[in-house]
Motif scaffolding. Structure first.
Motif, PDB file in Angstrom:
ATOM      1  N   SER A  97       0.830  -1.207   0.000  1.00 46.76           N
ATOM      2  CA  SER A  97       0.000   0.000   0.000  1.00 46.76           C
ATOM      3  C   SER A  97       0.863   1.255   0.000  1.00 46.76           C
ATOM      4  O   SER A  97       0.595   2.213  -0.739  1.00 46.76           O
ATOM      5  CB  SER A  97      -0.922  -0.002   1.221  1.00 46.76           C
ATOM      6  OG  SER A  97      -1.802  -1.103   1.189  1.00 46.76           O
ATOM      7  N   LYS A 147      -7.965   1.152   0.195  1.00 47.03           N
ATOM      8  CA  LYS A 147      -8.204   1.863   1.458  1.00 47.03           C
ATOM      9  C   LYS A 147      -7.189   2.989   1.665  1.00 47.03           C
ATOM     10  O   LYS A 147      -7.555   4.109   2.062  1.00 47.03           O
ATOM     11  CB  LYS A 147      -8.147   0.883   2.630  1.00 47.03           C
ATOM     12  CG  LYS A 147      -8.459   1.510   3.975  1.00 47.03           C
ATOM     13  CD  LYS A 147      -8.458   0.467   5.089  1.00 47.03           C
ATOM     14  CE  LYS A 147      -8.784   1.104   6.434  1.00 47.03           C
ATOM     15  NZ  LYS A 147      -8.783   0.092   7.531  1.00 47.03           N
ATOM     16  N   THR A 148      -5.922   2.712   1.387  1.00 49.28           N
ATOM     17  CA  THR A 148      -4.879   3.728   1.545  1.00 49.28           C
ATOM     18  C   THR A 148      -5.124   4.912   0.622  1.00 49.28           C
ATOM     19  O   THR A 148      -5.035   6.077   1.036  1.00 49.28           O
ATOM     20  CB  THR A 148      -3.496   3.118   1.258  1.00 49.28           C
ATOM     21  OG1 THR A 148      -3.219   2.103   2.232  1.00 49.28           O
ATOM     22  CG2 THR A 148      -2.400   4.175   1.313  1.00 49.28           C
ATOM     23  N   THR A 150      -7.972   5.897  -0.859  1.00 50.06           N
ATOM     24  CA  THR A 150      -9.183   6.643  -0.520  1.00 50.06           C
ATOM     25  C   THR A 150      -8.968   7.484   0.738  1.00 50.06           C
ATOM     26  O   THR A 150      -9.502   8.598   0.845  1.00 50.06           O
ATOM     27  CB  THR A 150     -10.384   5.704  -0.327  1.00 50.06           C
ATOM     28  OG1 THR A 150     -10.049   4.675   0.619  1.00 50.06           O
ATOM     29  CG2 THR A 150     -10.779   5.041  -1.627  1.00 50.06           C
ATOM     30  N   ASN A 151      -8.183   6.978   1.673  1.00 50.43           N
ATOM     31  CA  ASN A 151      -7.894   7.742   2.886  1.00 50.43           C
ATOM     32  C   ASN A 151      -7.122   9.027   2.568  1.00 50.43           C
ATOM     33  O   ASN A 151      -7.259  10.038   3.273  1.00 50.43           O
ATOM     34  CB  ASN A 151      -7.093   6.905   3.881  1.00 50.43           C
ATOM     35  CG  ASN A 151      -7.947   5.861   4.584  1.00 50.43           C
ATOM     36  OD1 ASN A 151      -9.176   5.933   4.547  1.00 50.43           O
ATOM     37  ND2 ASN A 151      -7.311   4.882   5.203  1.00 50.43           N
ATOM     38  N   VAL A 152      -6.313   8.990   1.520  1.00 53.83           N
ATOM     39  CA  VAL A 152      -5.557  10.180   1.117  1.00 53.83           C
ATOM     40  C   VAL A 152      -6.470  11.192   0.421  1.00 53.83           C
ATOM     41  O   VAL A 152      -6.187  12.395   0.413  1.00 53.83           O
ATOM     42  CB  VAL A 152      -4.383   9.776   0.199  1.00 53.83           C
ATOM     43  CG1 VAL A 152      -3.689  10.987  -0.398  1.00 53.83           C
ATOM     44  CG2 VAL A 152      -3.372   8.945   0.987  1.00 53.83           C
ATOM     45  N   GLY A 153      -7.560  10.703  -0.164  1.00 57.12           N
ATOM     46  CA  GLY A 153      -8.495  11.600  -0.826  1.00 57.12           C
ATOM     47  C   GLY A 153      -8.746  11.301  -2.286  1.00 57.12           C
ATOM     48  O   GLY A 153      -9.490  12.034  -2.952  1.00 57.12           O
ATOM     49  N   GLU A 155     -10.306   9.501  -5.580  1.00 56.82           N
ATOM     50  CA  GLU A 155     -11.483   8.758  -6.006  1.00 56.82           C
ATOM     51  C   GLU A 155     -10.986   7.452  -6.607  1.00 56.82           C
ATOM     52  O   GLU A 155     -10.144   7.461  -7.514  1.00 56.82           O
ATOM     53  CB  GLU A 155     -12.276   9.551  -7.036  1.00 56.82           C
ATOM     54  CG  GLU A 155     -13.586   8.889  -7.433  1.00 56.82           C
ATOM     55  CD  GLU A 155     -14.391   9.717  -8.411  1.00 56.82           C
ATOM     56  OE1 GLU A 155     -15.463   9.250  -8.836  1.00 56.82           O
ATOM     57  OE2 GLU A 155     -13.937  10.831  -8.759  1.00 56.82           O
TER      58      GLU A 155
END
Length: 305
Positions: A97, A147-148, A150-153, A155
């Motif tokens: 990730s 997940k990594t 999307t957590n950063v922002g 799409e």
């Protein structure tokens, strides 16, 4: 009863020592030292010599040293009665990730350009909110990468053999590939290598991506048709690629990838197995085998993973 470690091109000593540490009573053979083949019931391997396992009449289990198992399943001479297992390791997942995120951010900000140039030249860059990342393969590693990101922002959407309507992001099914590709600016390949996925990163697929899309392959070199990538980069349809895996490793010095400034190369380092982290899984399955209990992380041969 013996355990054999077969890893041509990779020093087996750390694996042998860790197996002894975890299970002092285990009789371990480091290939190619002399041994009685009929005593071997459990094999730990990475890229074994093709056809070798047909010579072990009492072999019960072949355990991959890593998450990938195509180096085993692609051997047509693996006996049908032998169980194949793989590694599932949280550290490998974390490392993968982080590595994919690093490649994505390097592409957006073009950090390699600044590192390799001595002039004070400022360049334009891409922004997180303008990028749609498509992840091909949303198994253990792919799901963690999603997940990594999307957590950063970012799409993010995924592509798998079956759609997953209850997932946190949109997961397109096998027959929805065109729709998945049409909105993908950065394509990340984390597919298992099977007969169905070999050569999937080809010109036909690239043409379905938006102009300027970027390719990241951290799965297997056999997923990529190399001359198709070069053609699509040279014509400008693709903006470039980051490749960590190759059909032949190490990548030969004369390979055209080395000379293409839009293709960034790393030497298969996205996630590297640490024997200390994963040997307990191998030992646990060895004990389960000796006790006649179900094994963990069994590979489904018909699927190839």
């Amino acid at each position: 009863m013996s355990v054999i470690v077969i890893s041509p091109g990779r020093d087996p000593e750390a694996w042998v020592q860790e197996l002894k540490n975890q299970h002092p009573g285990m009789k371990i053979i480091a290939y190619p030292e002399e041994h009685a083949k009929e005593e071997v019931e459990y094999a730990v391997t990475w890229k074994h010599p093709r056809g070798i396992f047909k010579n072990y009449p009492n072999l019960k289990v072949i355990a991959s040293m890593g998450a990938g198992v195509d180096h085993i399943t692609s051997d047509p001479e693996i006996p049908e009665n032998v169980t194949i297992t793989r590694i599932i390791d949280d550290q490998l997942t974390i490392d993968m990730s982080a590595f994919v995120l690093a490649l994505v951010m390097n592409h957006l900000r073009d950090l390699s350009f600044h590192h390799n140039h001595t002039s004070w030249e400022q360049t334009d860059y891409l922004r997180i909110e303008d990028q749609h990342i498509g992840v091909m393969g949303v198994g253990v590693l792919g799901s963690a990468v999603v997940k990594t990101l999307t957590n950063v922002g970012f799409e993010v959407s995924g592509w798998a053999t079956q759609p997953k309507p209850d997932a946190a992001i949109t997961i397109y099914g096998e027959d929805q590939l065109d729709e998945f590709l049409s909105q993908t600016n950065i394509l990340v390949c984390l597919l298992p290598l099977t007969q169905q996925t070999e050569n999937i990163l080809n010109k036909e697929l690239f043409q379905k991506l938006p102009k300027g899309a970027y390719i990241i392959n951290v799965a297997r070199g056999q997923h990529l048709v190399e001359h198709d990538l070069l053609e699509m980069v040279d014509t400008g349809h693709l903006s470039g690629a980051s490749l960590d895996v190759f059909r032949k490793e190490p990548l030969p010095e004369e390979h055209p990838f080395w000379k293409n400034p839009k293709i960034r190369i790393s030497p298969h380092i996205a996630s590297v197995t640490d024997p200390r982290k994963v040997v307990p899984q191998l030992v646990q399955n060895y004990i389960r085998m000796t006790e006649g209990k179900p094994l963990k992380n069994i590979v489904k041969r018909q699927k190839g993973y």
